[in-house]
Design an enzyme around this catalytic site. Structure first.
Site, mmCIF file in Angstrom:
data_model
loop_
_atom_site.group_PDB
_atom_site.id
_atom_site.type_symbol
_atom_site.label_atom_id
_atom_site.label_comp_id
_atom_site.label_asym_id
_atom_site.label_seq_id
_atom_site.Cartn_x
_atom_site.Cartn_y
_atom_site.Cartn_z
ATOM 1 N N GLY A 20 0.785 -1.231 0.000
ATOM 2 C CA GLY A 20 0.000 0.000 0.000
ATOM 3 C C GLY A 20 0.818 1.283 0.000
ATOM 4 O O GLY A 20 0.300 2.344 0.346
ATOM 5 N N ASN A 111 -3.467 2.728 -13.691
ATOM 6 C CA ASN A 111 -2.436 1.927 -13.036
ATOM 7 C C ASN A 111 -1.113 2.682 -13.138
ATOM 8 O O ASN A 111 -0.933 3.514 -14.022
ATOM 9 C CB ASN A 111 -2.306 0.573 -13.747
ATOM 10 C CG ASN A 111 -1.284 -0.334 -13.082
ATOM 11 O OD1 ASN A 111 -1.238 -0.448 -11.853
ATOM 12 N ND2 ASN A 111 -0.445 -0.980 -13.878
ATOM 13 N N HIS A 113 2.957 1.605 -13.463
ATOM 14 C CA HIS A 113 3.873 0.491 -13.662
ATOM 15 C C HIS A 113 5.300 1.018 -13.476
ATOM 16 O O HIS A 113 5.632 2.089 -14.007
ATOM 17 C CB HIS A 113 3.697 -0.091 -15.068
ATOM 18 C CG HIS A 113 4.607 -1.258 -15.313
ATOM 19 N ND1 HIS A 113 4.395 -2.476 -14.719
ATOM 20 C CD2 HIS A 113 5.747 -1.369 -16.037
ATOM 21 C CE1 HIS A 113 5.361 -3.303 -15.082
ATOM 22 N NE2 HIS A 113 6.190 -2.658 -15.887
ATOM 23 N N ALA A 182 10.086 8.621 -8.312
ATOM 24 C CA ALA A 182 9.425 9.191 -9.496
ATOM 25 C C ALA A 182 7.926 8.865 -9.480
ATOM 26 O O ALA A 182 7.089 9.700 -9.852
ATOM 27 C CB ALA A 182 10.077 8.656 -10.770
ATOM 28 N N GLU A 183 7.580 7.656 -9.045
ATOM 29 C CA GLU A 183 6.165 7.266 -8.961
ATOM 30 C C GLU A 183 5.390 8.195 -8.026
ATOM 31 O O GLU A 183 4.228 8.513 -8.275
ATOM 32 C CB GLU A 183 6.036 5.840 -8.414
ATOM 33 C CG GLU A 183 6.480 4.764 -9.361
ATOM 34 C CD GLU A 183 6.230 3.383 -8.770
ATOM 35 O OE1 GLU A 183 5.182 3.163 -8.153
ATOM 36 O OE2 GLU A 183 7.106 2.515 -8.930
HETATM 37 C C1 GRF Z 1 4.625 0.256 -7.165
HETATM 38 O O1 GRF Z 1 5.973 0.093 -7.473
HETATM 39 C C2 GRF Z 1 3.840 0.326 -8.454
HETATM 40 O O2 GRF Z 1 4.619 0.708 -9.530
HETATM 41 C C3 GRF Z 1 3.351 -1.055 -8.648
HETATM 42 O O3 GRF Z 1 3.155 -1.559 -7.349
HETATM 43 C C4 GRF Z 1 4.081 -0.944 -6.473
HETATM 44 C C5 GRF Z 1 3.418 -0.582 -5.187
HETATM 45 O O4 GRF Z 1 2.937 -1.740 -4.586
HETATM 46 N N1 GRF Z 1 2.167 -1.056 -9.469
HETATM 47 P P1 GRF Z 1 3.307 -2.087 -3.057
HETATM 48 O O5 GRF Z 1 2.701 -1.027 -2.209
HETATM 49 O O6 GRF Z 1 4.806 -2.101 -2.952
HETATM 50 O O7 GRF Z 1 2.709 -3.434 -2.836
#
Ligand code: GRF
Length: 216
Positions: A20, A111, A113, A182-183
Site C-alpha cells: 500500500g 495503473n 507500472h 518518481a512514482e
Molecule cells: C509500485 O511500485 C507500483 O509501480 C506497482 O506496485 C508498487 C506498489 O505496490 N504497481 P506495493 O505497495 O509495494 O505493494
C-alpha cells in the site's frame, strides 16, 4: 479556504495486493491539499495485503480471485463494489490481478507500472523482476508509467511517464527506490489531471488539456 479546497473531490476506489505504499502516497497528497480525490473504498485481492492499513477513514474489503470461477466473475464483483461506493475512477496501487473492465469503467481505471512501458511490462513483470530485467538488459533509463487499464496487463493508453537514470552499480533495490520516488510524483500528477477533467483518450493517445480544465 484556497481555490483548490473549494473544488469537487473526485471519488475513487483504490485496489491493492501488497504493502500500500502508493495508497499512502495518495493519502499524504490529499491530506496536504495537493490532490483533489476522495478515497471512498479500498479493495485488497488478498487478506495478506497489509496496505489496507492505509485506508484511513475509507471502508476496505477483501475480494479474492480464488472465490470466483473466472476473471470476469471476479471483476464483476470488484466493479460492483466500486459502483456501490460511488467511485468514478478506479486506481490500481500495486494490484496484481487481471481485471476485465466493464463498459462503464472504460478509461476510468488507472495503473502505475514501475518501468517505461512498453519495456519490462506484461504478465510476470511486477516488483523486483521489473528492475532486475532493466538492469540485466543494460538500459540506461528506466522510470514509471501511468496508464489507463484495458483487458491486458500494462497495455492501455499512456497518460504520463517519468524517466530515471539506471546507474552502473544499481541493484534491483536501488533502482526500485529511485523509480518509486518518481512514482510518488507521477501518480498524483496524473490523478490531479484527471480530477481536473484535463485528460482525454483518442484511440491509444492521451491528450492533456492545459489550464483549469474544460468544464463539464
Ligand atoms: C509500485 O511500485 C507500483 O509501480 C506497482 O506496485 C508498487 C506498489 O505496490 N504497481 P506495493 O505497495 O509495494 O505493494
Amino acid at each position: 479556504m484556497s481555490d483548490r479546497r473549494k473544488r469537487r473531490l473526485l471519488p475513487v476506489a483504490v485496489l491493492l495486493s501488497g504493502t500500500g505504499r502508493t495508497l499512502k502516497n495518495i493519502n499524504d497528497r490529499v491530506a496536504a491539499g495537493r490532490l483533489d480525490v476522495e478515497v471512498r473504498l479500498v479493495i485488497a485481492s488478498t487478506p495478506k495485503a497489509t496496505g489496507v492499513r492505509f485506508a484511513g477513514g475509507a471502508p476496505s474489503r477483501v475480494i479474492e480471485r480464488g472465490d470466483f470461477s473466472s476473471d470476469e466473475a471476479f471483476s464483476n464483483e470488484v466493479f460492483a463494489a466500486c459502483r456501490g461506493a460511488g467511485a468514478e475512477l478506479v486506481v490500481l496501487a500495486g494490484w496484481l490481478k487481471l481485471l476485465v473492465i466493464p463498459d462503464d469503467f472504460r478509461n476510468r481505471v488507472v495503473n502505475i507500472h514501475p518501468a517505461l512501458i512498453p519495456s519490462f511490462c506484461g504478465k510476470g513483470y511486477f516488483g523486483h523482476h521489473v528492475h532486475q530485467s532493466a538492469i540485466d538488459y543494460g538500459v540506461k533509463l528506466s522510470g514509471c508509467t501511468v496508464h489507463f487499464v484495458d483487458n491486458q496487463y500494462d497495455h492501455g493508453p499512456v497518460i504520463l511517464q517519468k524517466a530515471v537514470p539506471v546507474e552502473t552499480d544499481d541493484t534491483a533495490d536501488t533502482l526500485a527506490a529511485r523509480v518509486f520516488e518518481a512514482e510518488c510524483e507521477a501518480y498524483p500528477e496524473a490523478l490531479q489531471l484527471i480530477a481536473e477533467g484535463r485528460v482525454a483518450v483518442e484511440r491509444r493517445r492521451v491528450r492533456i488539456f492545459p489550464g483549469e480544465g474544460r468544464g463539464g
